[in-house]
Write an enzyme that holds these catalytic residues in place. Sequence first.
Site, PDB file in Angstrom:
ATOM      1  CB  THR A   1      -0.827  -0.098   1.351  1.00 26.78           C
ATOM      2  OG1 THR A   1      -1.693  -1.341   1.091  1.00 26.78           O
ATOM      3  CG2 THR A   1      -1.850   1.192   1.328  1.00 26.78           C
TER       4      THR A   1
ATOM      5  CE1 TYR B   1       2.983  -8.458   2.475  1.00 30.14           C
ATOM      6  CE2 TYR B   1       4.405  -6.934   1.034  1.00 30.14           C
ATOM      7  CZ  TYR B   1       3.205  -7.274   1.671  1.00 30.14           C
ATOM      8  OH  TYR B   1       2.282  -6.454   1.485  1.00 30.14           O
TER       9      TYR B   1
ATOM     10  CE  LYS C   1       2.111  -6.209   5.953  1.00 33.34           C
ATOM     11  NZ  LYS C   1       1.224  -6.654   5.099  1.00 33.34           N
TER      12      LYS C   1
ATOM     13  CB  ILE D   1       2.800  -5.579   9.402  1.00 36.59           C
ATOM     14  CG1 ILE D   1       3.874  -5.994  10.472  1.00 36.59           C
ATOM     15  CG2 ILE D   1       3.414  -4.429   8.713  1.00 36.59           C
ATOM     16  CD1 ILE D   1       5.162  -6.490  10.062  1.00 36.59           C
TER      17      ILE D   1
END
Length: 305
Positions: free
Chosen positions: A50, A142, A172, A213
């Site tokens: 984002t 990730y 995450k 997160i």
Amino acid sequence: MSSSPRITGVMAAGLTAFNDDLSVDTDLTLEHTAWLLEKGCDGVLLFGTTGEANSLSVDERLSFLDKLGASSLPKDKLMIGTGCCALPDTVALTKKSLEIGIEHVLMLPPFYYKNPSDEGLFTHFARTFETVGSDAMKVYLYHFPQMSAVPFSHDLIGRLLKEFPDTICGVKDSSGDFENMKAMAEKFPGFDVFAGTERYLLDVLKAGGVGTITATGNVTVGGCAKVYSAWKAGSADAEALQDQLTRERLTLQNYPAAAALKELLARNSGKASWRKVRAPFMPLPAEKATSLVAELDAVDFALAA
């Protein structure tokens, strides 16, 4: 060796602000990062999904990191997204992060080539770590298969932990699959599992994870902090606070994340430049902005002042 403790708790995946010419507005981005820490974040991730990291060149990111390094922001509370398709790019960004005193880095897998083998992914990360050559870096994987199309299997995570126990710190998990988050927390003691959405903040903490997160933490930071504080205190209020936070998150996820969050920040701050995004993202149309605010009002959402 590593000099700062691992970040746990509430982390926002910070937004990147842009100028009129769509160059990075470093000052506003740093100002927002400081605001997030002030309002209750235990840490802030920069250059996540984002944060439009993959719409920025490596040079732009390196330049920003130089300015971030010169800022007064607490480096031990920051994490940088450094994972790229090309190994040299990942190495360059990771080295720069370490150079400016930020040890926490979030790494996407090399995501352009689909269906890579675990052996290929292991080799990519092993060569990255060896090339960076630092005992200080703390690497978080990730896991976002809906976006990257390259998941982290538990076998791969286990092998990376075995070979690089002082480097691989956590994950995450933005898959939205709570059972996967729970399984990782149970299977890999000491491996810090962050939910990629505050919807699962309390559930992940109960399962042995360490926090969240989350992109929407740019605006839900206050509610996230309340849930985490209540959980740490053993308060019965944690469940009700999580229920409210979940309602807010479910409302927000009906809108494109970067555009919606920037719309809310623009309204809250009075800075219209927050609405700027890089294509292929587009600003939130006026009618969508109106409905977003109305829907958030209906669930009693209040952005921290």
